[in-house]
Scaffold this active site. Sequence first.
Site, mmCIF file in Angstrom:
data_model
loop_
_atom_site.group_PDB
_atom_site.id
_atom_site.type_symbol
_atom_site.label_atom_id
_atom_site.label_comp_id
_atom_site.label_asym_id
_atom_site.label_seq_id
_atom_site.Cartn_x
_atom_site.Cartn_y
_atom_site.Cartn_z
ATOM 1 N N HIS A 58 139.204 110.938 78.478
ATOM 2 C CA HIS A 58 139.174 110.424 79.850
ATOM 3 C C HIS A 58 137.721 110.279 80.271
ATOM 4 O O HIS A 58 136.843 111.027 79.807
ATOM 5 C CB HIS A 58 139.907 111.372 80.799
ATOM 6 C CG HIS A 58 141.392 111.242 80.739
ATOM 7 N ND1 HIS A 58 142.198 111.600 81.784
ATOM 8 C CD2 HIS A 58 142.215 110.765 79.767
ATOM 9 C CE1 HIS A 58 143.449 111.372 81.470
ATOM 10 N NE2 HIS A 58 143.490 110.869 80.237
ATOM 11 N N GLU A 60 136.015 111.000 82.954
ATOM 12 C CA GLU A 60 135.360 112.155 83.580
ATOM 13 C C GLU A 60 134.989 113.212 82.547
ATOM 14 O O GLU A 60 133.890 113.778 82.592
ATOM 15 C CB GLU A 60 136.279 112.771 84.653
ATOM 16 C CG GLU A 60 136.604 111.830 85.787
ATOM 17 C CD GLU A 60 137.828 110.958 85.569
ATOM 18 O OE1 GLU A 60 138.294 110.366 86.553
ATOM 19 O OE2 GLU A 60 138.334 110.859 84.416
ATOM 20 N N CYS A 88 142.428 113.093 87.130
ATOM 21 C CA CYS A 88 143.784 113.594 86.895
ATOM 22 C C CYS A 88 143.758 115.120 86.833
ATOM 23 O O CYS A 88 142.695 115.748 86.905
ATOM 24 C CB CYS A 88 144.349 113.007 85.603
ATOM 25 S SG CYS A 88 143.621 113.695 84.100
ATOM 26 N N CYS A 91 141.578 116.399 83.866
ATOM 27 C CA CYS A 91 140.150 116.274 84.162
ATOM 28 C C CYS A 91 139.728 117.261 85.244
ATOM 29 O O CYS A 91 138.620 117.806 85.208
ATOM 30 C CB CYS A 91 139.827 114.850 84.597
ATOM 31 S SG CYS A 91 140.019 113.653 83.267
#
Length: 150
Positions: A58, A60, A88, A91
């Site tokens: 992801h 991040e 999310c 993350c």
Amino acid sequence: MINKENSGHEFYMAKCIELAKVAKIRGDSPVGSLIVRNEKIIGEGIEGGKFHKDITFHAEIEAIRQAGKNTGISDFSDCILYTTHEPCIMCSYIIRHHKVGKIIVGITTGEFGGYSSKYPLLLDTSIDKWGSAPVIVQGVLGKECRELHK
């Protein structure tokens, strides 16, 4: 704490949008992220779960990984994380573990979001090790971030 101010953050969010466009071209969700410390970009991330065939890629998390490699630090309490989408839940755990002090978000994500879902890890203060919740500013270049999905 969540607020809707956006002054001064557009420059970095525009860079996140450019990273998100790369993710979209590769077939991933259009998410881009930066870690900024003292007005200097120390990490950047491009969503890549499909591209890398690994859900942990992801944007991040990638920005945090790169920032750690670039600086040798793991406490980002004096840093700002910029991201086109609300982090999310996965993350959010990483963000809290690394004590990111401020998060600037383009758009919220709803049911799996780190502060807008029923599992708001970014706002949780019950885990002593995490310390204070980060300041969250939402809606920075929100229109442009939403347009990434067209």
